[in-house]
Design an enzyme around this catalytic site. Sequence first.
Site, mmCIF file in Angstrom:
data_model
loop_
_atom_site.group_PDB
_atom_site.id
_atom_site.type_symbol
_atom_site.label_atom_id
_atom_site.label_comp_id
_atom_site.label_asym_id
_atom_site.label_seq_id
_atom_site.Cartn_x
_atom_site.Cartn_y
_atom_site.Cartn_z
ATOM 1 N N GLU A 163 5.025 -18.253 -46.201
ATOM 2 C CA GLU A 163 6.325 -18.515 -46.838
ATOM 3 C C GLU A 163 6.624 -20.012 -46.885
ATOM 4 O O GLU A 163 7.767 -20.404 -47.141
ATOM 5 C CB GLU A 163 7.444 -17.804 -46.062
ATOM 6 C CG GLU A 163 7.300 -16.308 -45.950
ATOM 7 C CD GLU A 163 7.918 -15.562 -47.135
ATOM 8 O OE1 GLU A 163 8.387 -16.237 -48.062
ATOM 9 O OE2 GLU A 163 7.907 -14.318 -47.111
ATOM 10 N N HIS A 185 13.362 -16.976 -40.758
ATOM 11 C CA HIS A 185 13.293 -15.671 -41.424
ATOM 12 C C HIS A 185 12.888 -14.643 -40.388
ATOM 13 O O HIS A 185 11.915 -14.836 -39.663
ATOM 14 C CB HIS A 185 12.283 -15.693 -42.576
ATOM 15 C CG HIS A 185 11.913 -14.322 -43.040
ATOM 16 N ND1 HIS A 185 12.856 -13.430 -43.490
ATOM 17 C CD2 HIS A 185 10.727 -13.664 -43.071
ATOM 18 C CE1 HIS A 185 12.260 -12.291 -43.797
ATOM 19 N NE2 HIS A 185 10.966 -12.405 -43.542
ATOM 20 N N HIS A 242 13.468 -10.053 -39.128
ATOM 21 C CA HIS A 242 13.724 -8.684 -39.581
ATOM 22 C C HIS A 242 14.685 -7.971 -38.626
ATOM 23 O O HIS A 242 14.271 -7.046 -37.907
ATOM 24 C CB HIS A 242 12.398 -7.906 -39.652
ATOM 25 C CG HIS A 242 11.341 -8.513 -40.527
ATOM 26 N ND1 HIS A 242 9.991 -8.215 -40.408
ATOM 27 C CD2 HIS A 242 11.422 -9.397 -41.555
ATOM 28 C CE1 HIS A 242 9.307 -8.892 -41.319
ATOM 29 N NE2 HIS A 242 10.140 -9.622 -42.018
ATOM 30 N N HIS A 288 14.488 -5.991 -46.379
ATOM 31 C CA HIS A 288 13.439 -6.844 -45.826
ATOM 32 C C HIS A 288 13.912 -7.597 -44.568
ATOM 33 O O HIS A 288 13.419 -7.325 -43.476
ATOM 34 C CB HIS A 288 12.939 -7.817 -46.911
ATOM 35 C CG HIS A 288 11.849 -8.731 -46.438
ATOM 36 N ND1 HIS A 288 11.134 -9.538 -47.269
ATOM 37 C CD2 HIS A 288 11.366 -8.975 -45.202
ATOM 38 C CE1 HIS A 288 10.260 -10.237 -46.581
ATOM 39 N NE2 HIS A 288 10.377 -9.903 -45.313
#
Length: 272
Positions: free
Chosen positions: A121, A144, A146, A217
């Site tokens: 990413e 980032h 989850h 996501h």
Amino acid sequence: MVKQSILDNNQRLKQEVDAVAEVAGYLWQKGWAERNGGNITVNITEHVDDAVKALPAISPVYQIGTTLPHLRGCYFYCKGTQMRMRDLARWPMDNGSIIRIMDDCASYVIIADKAVKPTSELPSHLAVHDYLLAKGSPYRASLHTHPIELVALTHNKKFMEKDVATRMLWSMIPETKAFCPRGLGMVPYMLPSSVELADATIKAIDDDYDVVMWEKHGVFAVDTDIMAAFDQVDVLNKAALIYIAAKNMGFEPDGMTDAQMKELSDVFGLAK
Ligand code: 2HA
Ligand code: ZN
């Protein structure tokens, strides 16, 4: 002989990387970082001294895939591609690396400690950092991950509407609005790692969110440092857990009233 690390002679840099490792451990403990899930990048340029600037490349020159004009000569700590947060927590310089952006603003080299290739990413993370610098933002960290309950929320279309989830989460416990005053931005499902997802994320950050939800996501959060970015996600997910706990007790939670939330904004001088 103990192997040398770039961190050995730079306490400020070591503190930054130690904070990334600490957060990576929390992500694993919370169940938010299965396998290689999630990524972290931190703009460490202000902690880089002349000794680090003089370090040679230990990798070929890699293309970013896009040109990011505000990143010339910047340095980043990046989680490595395919690496696990739970490993990074213990060995941050074996599961991540420090990169230098080249003068063309379109390529980078790895300078330390090992030639660990950064997260898949990377283009979207770097595009966000470029945007933040262009805007004069003090934010230097992007995360980032989850978070289970926040991701679950996005499986209901109602919560994907602008600020519906924000209002519900804020109303669960006063701390949520106080410590996540911009709320939770929503980005509809897009392919992970895609340019479209990166563009939509920047648009949501520009719309004045620090934490952006990627439907079905995960979240993308930005803040001054990695601990602050983690705290915002943690506070929001805690609110989601309170909502679920009430539902599990068999009722829809009342939530704080609009008047109570307005009072909070007035007293704490909150943005929204
Ligand atoms: O890098 O979570 O979305 C692992 C991911 C990508
Ligand atoms: Zn992900």
